[in-house]
Design a protein around this motif. Structure first.
Motif, PDB file in Angstrom:
ATOM      1  N   ASP A 209       0.835  -1.202   0.000  1.00  8.80           N
ATOM      2  CA  ASP A 209       0.000   0.000   0.000  1.00  8.80           C
ATOM      3  C   ASP A 209       0.871   1.254   0.000  1.00  8.80           C
ATOM      4  O   ASP A 209       0.984   1.970   0.987  1.00  8.80           O
ATOM      5  CB  ASP A 209      -0.932  -0.010   1.225  1.00  8.80           C
ATOM      6  N   ARG A 210       1.497   1.517  -1.165  1.00  5.03           N
ATOM      7  CA  ARG A 210       2.324   2.712  -1.348  1.00  5.03           C
ATOM      8  C   ARG A 210       2.032   3.317  -2.719  1.00  5.03           C
ATOM      9  O   ARG A 210       1.201   2.807  -3.467  1.00  5.03           O
ATOM     10  CB  ARG A 210       3.820   2.373  -1.227  1.00  5.03           C
ATOM     11  N   ASP A 211       2.715   4.394  -3.059  1.00  7.54           N
ATOM     12  CA  ASP A 211       2.478   5.091  -4.319  1.00  7.54           C
ATOM     13  C   ASP A 211       2.940   4.239  -5.503  1.00  7.54           C
ATOM     14  O   ASP A 211       4.122   3.948  -5.658  1.00  7.54           O
ATOM     15  CB  ASP A 211       3.222   6.435  -4.312  1.00  7.54           C
ATOM     16  N   GLY A 212       1.980   3.840  -6.338  1.00 10.82           N
ATOM     17  CA  GLY A 212       2.298   2.960  -7.455  1.00 10.82           C
ATOM     18  C   GLY A 212       3.093   3.630  -8.549  1.00 10.82           C
ATOM     19  O   GLY A 212       3.964   3.021  -9.175  1.00 10.82           O
ATOM     20  N   LYS A 213       2.822   4.911  -8.798  1.00 11.51           N
ATOM     21  CA  LYS A 213       3.531   5.627  -9.860  1.00 11.51           C
ATOM     22  C   LYS A 213       5.006   5.803  -9.518  1.00 11.51           C
ATOM     23  O   LYS A 213       5.886   5.602 -10.361  1.00 11.51           O
ATOM     24  CB  LYS A 213       2.853   6.982 -10.076  1.00 11.51           C
ATOM     25  N   ALA A 214       5.288   6.161  -8.270  1.00 11.36           N
ATOM     26  CA  ALA A 214       6.682   6.385  -7.868  1.00 11.36           C
ATOM     27  C   ALA A 214       7.480   5.091  -7.831  1.00 11.36           C
ATOM     28  O   ALA A 214       8.708   5.105  -8.003  1.00 11.36           O
ATOM     29  CB  ALA A 214       6.722   7.069  -6.494  1.00 11.36           C
ATOM     30  N   PHE A 215       6.795   3.944  -7.614  1.00 15.38           N
ATOM     31  CA  PHE A 215       7.521   2.680  -7.487  1.00 15.38           C
ATOM     32  C   PHE A 215       8.224   2.297  -8.795  1.00 15.38           C
ATOM     33  O   PHE A 215       9.189   1.534  -8.772  1.00 15.38           O
ATOM     34  CB  PHE A 215       6.563   1.563  -7.067  1.00 15.38           C
ATOM     35  N   ARG A 216       7.757   2.844  -9.913  1.00 15.94           N
ATOM     36  CA  ARG A 216       8.442   2.591 -11.187  1.00 15.94           C
ATOM     37  C   ARG A 216       9.904   2.977 -11.103  1.00 15.94           C
ATOM     38  O   ARG A 216      10.794   2.237 -11.562  1.00 15.94           O
ATOM     39  CB  ARG A 216       7.745   3.388 -12.300  1.00 15.94           C
ATOM     40  N   HIS A 217      10.184   4.124 -10.487  1.00 16.37           N
ATOM     41  CA  HIS A 217      11.569   4.595 -10.388  1.00 16.37           C
ATOM     42  C   HIS A 217      12.339   3.846  -9.303  1.00 16.37           C
ATOM     43  O   HIS A 217      13.553   3.665  -9.420  1.00 16.37           O
ATOM     44  CB  HIS A 217      11.569   6.093 -10.118  1.00 16.37           C
ATOM     45  N   ILE A 218      11.633   3.400  -8.262  1.00 23.18           N
ATOM     46  CA  ILE A 218      12.260   2.546  -7.247  1.00 23.18           C
ATOM     47  C   ILE A 218      12.751   1.257  -7.903  1.00 23.18           C
ATOM     48  O   ILE A 218      13.903   0.831  -7.713  1.00 23.18           O
ATOM     49  CB  ILE A 218      11.256   2.209  -6.120  1.00 23.18           C
ATOM     50  N   LEU A 219      11.881   0.639  -8.704  1.00 24.03           N
ATOM     51  CA  LEU A 219      12.215  -0.638  -9.335  1.00 24.03           C
ATOM     52  C   LEU A 219      13.329  -0.472 -10.362  1.00 24.03           C
ATOM     53  O   LEU A 219      14.227  -1.314 -10.461  1.00 24.03           O
ATOM     54  CB  LEU A 219      10.959  -1.231  -9.986  1.00 24.03           C
ATOM     55  N   ASN A 220      13.288   0.612 -11.121  1.00 23.35           N
ATOM     56  CA  ASN A 220      14.361   0.842 -12.096  1.00 23.35           C
ATOM     57  C   ASN A 220      15.717   1.017 -11.412  1.00 23.35           C
ATOM     58  O   ASN A 220      16.747   0.572 -11.920  1.00 23.35           O
ATOM     59  CB  ASN A 220      14.041   2.077 -12.944  1.00 23.35           C
ATOM     60  N   PHE A 221      15.720   1.669 -10.252  1.00 16.02           N
ATOM     61  CA  PHE A 221      16.977   1.824  -9.513  1.00 16.02           C
ATOM     62  C   PHE A 221      17.486   0.461  -9.046  1.00 16.02           C
ATOM     63  O   PHE A 221      18.695   0.194  -9.082  1.00 16.02           O
ATOM     64  CB  PHE A 221      16.787   2.762  -8.324  1.00 16.02           C
TER      65      PHE A 221
END
Length: 288
Positions: A83-95
Motif C-alpha cells: 500500500d504505497r504510491d504505485g507511480k513512484a515505485f516505477r523509479h524505485i524498481l528501475n533503480f
C-alpha cells in the motif's frame, strides 16, 4: 463517509502494508517472476532485483526464508500487495534493476520519490537523490510546518423557479459552503498548494505564509443563473486539461495530503477523529 487510498494513512507508519497471495502453486524462487501490486499498479520483477540491497526493507521482506506477514487479507491473482504510491515505485524498481538513478527529463516529484525511498530504506537511492538535488542547486528541504483547516456550513437558499410561461414557483435548496485556511512555512509547498487549487494570481490568493479558500458546489436543483447571482463559486483542482471539481471536505483534504507528501511532509495530527482522516476539520504536517 467517502473513502480513498489516503483513508488508511496513519500518523507514524512503521511497517509496510503488504499482503501475500492466496497460497500460490509454488513459492517465488530466485530467477522466477514475482508480481507486486503497488497501490493498484502491477509490476513484474525477480527476487534478485527486490533483494539487490539486502539492508533495505524490500531486501528484508523478500529475503530467502523470511515469511511474508500473514496478518493481512490476501489479494487475488497471486500478487503481493504493498500500500504505497504505485507511480513512484516505477523509479524505485528501475533503480533496483540498474543500480543508478535514471529519471525522465523535467521530473518534478523528487520529494515524493525521496519519501518513498526513505520508506523502503534504500540508502543508495537516497544518496543518489541527494546528489541530484545538489547538482540542480536544490537544497535538501529544511524543517517546515503545514496546517490545513476546513469548515462546512449549510445555507438555505430561496429562489423563484419558472414552471411555465407565466408560472413561477418559490423554491428552496440547501447549499454547503466551505471555508479553508492553509498555512505553510515552506514557500515552495505553499506555491504548489496555490497552483493545485487554481488560486495563484487571483484575488483569493493572499500574501504571506497562508491563503484562504471559500467555495460552494452548485446543487443540481439550483439554476445556474441563481448560483451566479448569489456570488457563489466552485473550487477546481488538478492539472490543465484534467481539472475536477472539489465537492466537499474529503476531496479538499485528499489534495492537501497529495501535495504535502510530494514535498516531504509527514502527517503529525488529525482533529477531531484520527480514524476519520478525510472527514476531519484540521490536519497538521511536519517536515524535520
Amino acid at each position: 463517509h467517502p473513502r480513498s487510498a489516503f483513508s488508511s494513512l496513519s500518523v507514524s507508519p512503521v511497517l509496510p502494508k503488504i499482503s501475500p497471495p492466496p497460497v500460490p502453486s509454488s513459492p517465488p524462487s530466485f530467477g522466477g517472476p514475482v508480481t507486486l501490486n503497488v497501490g493498484g499498479t502491477l509490476y513484474s520483477t525477480t527476487l534478485e532485483t527486490l533483494t539487490r540491497f539486502p539492508d533495505s526493507m524490500l531486501g528484508a521482506m523478500f529475503r530467502a526464508g523470511t515469511p511474508i506477514p500473514p496478518n493481512l487479507n490476501p489479494q487475488g491473482g497471486g500478487h503481493y500487495f504493498i500500500d504505497r504510491d504505485g507511480k513512484a515505485f516505477r523509479h524505485i524498481l528501475n533503480f533496483l534493476r540498474l543500480g543508478r538513478l535514471d529519471l525522465p527529463r523535467g521530473y518534478g516529484e523528487t520529494a515524493l520519490l525521496r519519501a518513498e525511498a526513505d520508506f523502503y530504506q534504500i540508502q543508495p537511492l537516497l544518496d543518489a537523490l541527494r546528489e541530484l538535488e545538489t547538482s540542480r542547486g536544490s537544497p535538501v528541504p529544511t524543517a517546515a510546518l503545514l496546517h490545513a483547516d476546513v469548515d462546512a456550513s449549510p445555507r438555505l437558499v430561496h429562489f423563484s423557479a419558472r414552471r411555465g410561461p407565466h408560472h413561477y414557483e418559490l423554491s428552496s435548496v440547501r447549499v454547503e459552503t466551505f471555508r479553508a485556511n492553509i498555512f505553510c512555512t515552506d514557500a515552495e509547498c505553499l506555491g504548489a498548494m496555490r497552483a493545485r487549487f487554481g488560486v495563484a494570481g487571483e484575488n483569493r490568493a493572499e500574501g504571506g505564509p497562508h491563503f484562504r479558500l471559500e467555495w460552494a458546489p452548485c446543487p443540481a436543483e439550483l439554476p445556474e443563473v441563481e448560483y451566479r447571482r448569489l456570488g457563489l463559486q466552485p473550487l477546481w483542482t488538478g492539472e490543465p486539461g484534467e481539472l475536477r471539481e472539489v465537492v466537499g471536505t474529503p476531496g479538499f483534504l485528499e489534495e492537501v495530503l497529495r501535495v504535502a507528501l510530494e514535498h516531504g511532509f509527514r502527517l503529525d495530527s488529525v482533529f477531531p477523529d484520527p480514524e476519520d482522516l478525510l472527514n476531519s476539520r484540521s490536519l497538521r504536517f511536519v517536515r524535520h
